[in-house]
Every structure is written in C-alpha cells, then in structure tokens.
Design a protein around this motif. Sequence first.
Motif, short mmCIF file in Angstrom:
data_model
loop_
_atom_site.label_atom_id
_atom_site.label_comp_id
_atom_site.label_asym_id
_atom_site.label_seq_id
_atom_site.Cartn_x
_atom_site.Cartn_y
_atom_site.Cartn_z
N SER A 1 47.08 2.58 -26.95
CA SER A 1 47.44 3.43 -25.81
C SER A 1 46.60 4.70 -25.78
CB SER A 1 48.93 3.80 -25.89
OG SER A 1 49.74 2.66 -25.74
N VAL A 2 46.34 5.25 -26.97
CA VAL A 2 45.49 6.45 -27.04
C VAL A 2 44.11 6.15 -26.47
CG1 VAL A 2 44.36 8.09 -28.58
CG2 VAL A 2 46.75 7.45 -28.98
N GLU A 3 43.54 5.01 -26.87
CA GLU A 3 42.21 4.65 -26.37
C GLU A 3 42.23 4.39 -24.87
OE1 GLU A 3 39.38 4.90 -27.98
OE2 GLU A 3 40.62 5.71 -29.60
N ALA A 4 43.32 3.81 -24.37
CA ALA A 4 43.44 3.56 -22.93
C ALA A 4 43.51 4.88 -22.16
CB ALA A 4 44.67 2.71 -22.64
N VAL A 5 44.21 5.85 -22.71
CA VAL A 5 44.27 7.17 -22.07
C VAL A 5 42.88 7.81 -22.07
CG1 VAL A 5 45.19 9.52 -22.24
CG2 VAL A 5 46.69 7.57 -22.65
N ARG A 6 42.20 7.68 -23.19
CA ARG A 6 40.86 8.27 -23.30
C ARG A 6 39.92 7.69 -22.23
NH1 ARG A 6 39.06 10.70 -27.93
NH2 ARG A 6 40.54 9.51 -29.20
N ARG A 7 39.99 6.36 -22.06
CA ARG A 7 39.12 5.73 -21.06
C ARG A 7 39.49 6.17 -19.64
NH1 ARG A 7 40.07 1.26 -24.45
NH2 ARG A 7 41.66 0.46 -23.01
N VAL B 1 52.50 9.01 -22.33
CA VAL B 1 52.09 7.82 -23.06
C VAL B 1 52.49 7.96 -24.53
CG1 VAL B 1 50.07 6.46 -23.81
CG2 VAL B 1 50.14 7.40 -21.50
N ASP B 2 52.81 6.85 -25.16
CA ASP B 2 53.14 6.82 -26.58
C ASP B 2 51.86 7.00 -27.40
OD1 ASP B 2 54.05 6.39 -29.12
OD2 ASP B 2 54.57 4.27 -28.82
N LEU B 3 51.66 8.20 -27.92
CA LEU B 3 50.42 8.49 -28.65
C LEU B 3 50.46 8.01 -30.10
CD1 LEU B 3 49.43 12.04 -27.34
CD2 LEU B 3 48.76 9.78 -26.51
N SER B 4 51.57 7.40 -30.53
CA SER B 4 51.59 6.79 -31.86
C SER B 4 50.97 5.40 -31.84
CB SER B 4 53.03 6.69 -32.38
OG SER B 4 53.79 5.78 -31.59
N ASN B 5 50.67 4.91 -30.64
CA ASN B 5 50.05 3.60 -30.46
C ASN B 5 48.56 3.80 -30.23
OD1 ASN B 5 48.98 1.26 -29.09
ND2 ASN B 5 51.09 0.56 -28.81
N ARG B 6 47.74 3.32 -31.16
CA ARG B 6 46.29 3.57 -31.08
C ARG B 6 45.69 2.99 -29.81
NH1 ARG B 6 42.29 5.45 -33.99
NH2 ARG B 6 40.19 4.60 -33.73
N ASP C 1 52.62 4.68 -19.64
CA ASP C 1 52.80 3.32 -20.15
C ASP C 1 54.25 2.88 -20.03
OD1 ASP C 1 53.97 4.88 -22.07
OD2 ASP C 1 52.82 4.09 -23.76
N ARG C 2 55.04 3.65 -19.28
CA ARG C 2 56.42 3.24 -19.02
C ARG C 2 56.71 3.36 -17.52
NH1 ARG C 2 60.18 7.88 -21.96
NH2 ARG C 2 59.04 9.71 -21.26
N ARG D 1 56.21 12.37 -26.55
CA ARG D 1 57.54 11.81 -26.81
C ARG D 1 57.98 12.10 -28.24
NH1 ARG D 1 56.17 5.97 -24.25
NH2 ARG D 1 55.30 6.77 -22.30
N ASP D 2 57.01 12.19 -29.12
CA ASP D 2 57.27 12.47 -30.53
C ASP D 2 56.56 13.77 -30.88
OD1 ASP D 2 57.54 12.58 -33.25
OD2 ASP D 2 56.06 10.99 -33.66
N PRO D 3 57.31 14.88 -31.00
CA PRO D 3 56.66 16.17 -31.24
C PRO D 3 56.22 16.36 -32.68
CG PRO D 3 59.04 16.44 -31.20
CD PRO D 3 58.78 14.98 -30.91
N SER D 4 55.61 15.34 -33.29
CA SER D 4 55.17 15.43 -34.67
C SER D 4 53.75 16.00 -34.72
CB SER D 4 55.18 14.04 -35.31
OG SER D 4 54.22 13.21 -34.70
N PRO D 5 53.35 16.55 -35.87
CA PRO D 5 51.98 17.05 -36.01
C PRO D 5 50.94 15.98 -35.68
CG PRO D 5 53.31 17.81 -37.83
CD PRO D 5 54.15 16.81 -37.08
N ARG D 6 51.22 14.71 -36.02
CA ARG D 6 50.25 13.64 -35.78
C ARG D 6 49.98 13.46 -34.29
NH1 ARG D 6 50.93 7.76 -35.44
NH2 ARG D 6 48.91 6.78 -35.84
N THR D 7 51.04 13.41 -33.49
CA THR D 7 50.83 13.20 -32.05
C THR D 7 50.22 14.45 -31.41
OG1 THR D 7 53.13 13.84 -31.58
CG2 THR D 7 52.67 11.49 -31.83
#
Length: 345
Positions: free
Chosen positions: A54-60, A47-52, A6-7, A77-83
């Motif tokens: 974008s996550v759905e676009a990756v999934r598709r 891809v920025d996985l903190s953006n819902r 996405d960049r 990009r963000d090594p957090s547990p959430r991503t």
Amino acid sequence: MLLITDRPEQSHKLDRLLSLWGPCAVVDLNRPVAVRPASRHLLISDVDLSNRASVEAVRRTLASHRSAGTPFLCLLRDPSPRTAVQANAIGASAVLSADAPAKVLLGEVGRMLNGAGDSQPVQQQFVAASVVVADMLERAARGDALSPAALDGGIEAINRAADQRDLGAWLDMVWSHDDATYQHCLLVAGLAAAFAERLSFPETARRLVTGAALLHDVGKARIPLAILHKPGALTAEEMRIVREHPRVGYEMLRMQGGFEREIVDAAYSHHEYLDGSGYPRGLRADEVSDLVRMITICDVYAALIERRSYKAPMAPEQAYGTLAAMTGKLDPDLLRAFRQVVLPN
C-alpha cells in the motif's frame, strides 16, 4: 483535491465531508482507475501504511499527481513511530490521525489550502457548522438519532457568525462547498440566522429560527443521492420522491422527540405558501406560522441564488425581485424586512 484510499467503504463519507473545500477526486488503491492528472491544491491519503504494498501504491499515485509545492496530508490509522516515519518518507506535509474529529480534519484541510495563518472567526464558525450538517445528514441517512448537543453547537456557530453581519463572507464559504445538499442547508441556515439577527430577535428566538433552518431539509437525507445530485431536470417520478422529504423529515423528528414543536413544523411546512398552492398539505394563510414563513423565504431565495450545473445563479437583486413577484404566496411584511438582509444598501 485528490483522496487516495484503500478502504472504499469509508471513502464516500470522507469525500463528501472534504467537499466543504471543493471538488474531490478519489483513487481507490484496491480498484485502480485512471484519474486524469490535474492541478491539485491538496493531496490526502487514507491508507494502511503498515502494508508495504500500500505504501508503494501511494508513492506511485503521488508521483502521478503531485506537483512541486503541492501539500500532502497523510491520515494515520496507527499513530506509531513506524507509520509516522513512513508518512514522512513518502513526503507528507502534515499528518493527522484517521480518527480525528471531523472538525479537526476540516480545520487542518482549510489551513493547508488557505495558508498557515489563523482562520477568521466567520470561517471557524462555518467549519463548525459544516461538521454539524455532515453529522446530521449522515445520522439521518442511517436512521440513527440526531445529536441534540451537536445541533446546539451548530446553531451557536451559525448565530455567532451572523453577529458579524458579514453575509457575503458566509456566502463565499458556502459556494466553496461541492455537495449541493450540504451547501443548501448551510445557505438557508446562514440566511435565517442573519434574518433573525436583523429583526433583533432575542437569543432564544434566534436559536429557534436557526435550528428550524438547519433541520428544515433533514428529510432529504433519505432521498437517493442519484436523485439529489442529478445534473438535469427530474422525471415526474423523481420529483414525486423529492416532494416526500417534508413528510419524511417531519416523521423523523417527531419519532425521535425532543425537538421544539416549531422546528418539527418547519421541517413539515417549509414548502407551503400562504395562498394554499404549496405542499405537502396545501396550508393557507394563518395555518402557516411566522417561523415557517421566515424559513420559506430563506429557502426560496437560497434556491434562486444557488449554483447548479443545470442553471446559472440569480444575482441578489434578481432573486429578491422574483420573491417580490410571488404575490400572495409569501408574507409581504417579512419579505420587506428580508430585503435589508440580502440588499442592505
């Protein structure tokens, strides 16, 4: 491979680096364009996985291109547990920081493409050298100073690969690279390192030869990619632009300083022939140094055996025969020694 991003401003650099392992198609989630489904050996997302959304676009996109068992590398990009959880939720086979060094990224991609076993020493050296070539050309294209420490690491990697006396393995890995400029730099450097090793040069001289080969085409970093990657014959004006690369490389290295005189001279003179028919200065005989004579032989041979969309590669015997027929242009003593490098039996 397929790169999902996405960049797009970063995708070209990443795509070119990934081309070490073969062709790489790109899906830009900001400007989706249909990419024909094909058999993919590896899927990669940046891809920025903190953006819902974008996550759905990756999934598709994954659903359209992923077959059973196809590995998927997710760059975070963000090594957090959430991503990390998001990456696992969309089926990542492996995760890696998007800021990971190029060597780490290429090593992980190679592992996922070639199996989980440890890579062979020559492959490890090849990946290290490829990272150096990528960094060198990117810096040169931007007008930034080259990194002497990185170049030293590339020279060391290529020379240690040459110690294995397995030029065939090096060539096989070079052919896997999908970027013509990277491929050529790695090919000429590998040939030159094997040449110096076969001539039993001491380590200092070997480093000089390999360094000259690694930097001989650095001026091409300033040539538009549309010209360098053109699939057919160049126009007269495009050829004029390409023929400027020795002068451009010479000026680049001279202005930065810190490079051995022989290396700077090789960047300037590697298209010169002993009979004065070369360019850009039409040097003759003793005006062409021994090191340049070695690099020129490797450069011409590499051009003959390279695979291009517009020409078939020559077999080693045919390519060497073509060099041998260049009477008066190449050093005959060095050419005889070079035969043992490319036709050892």
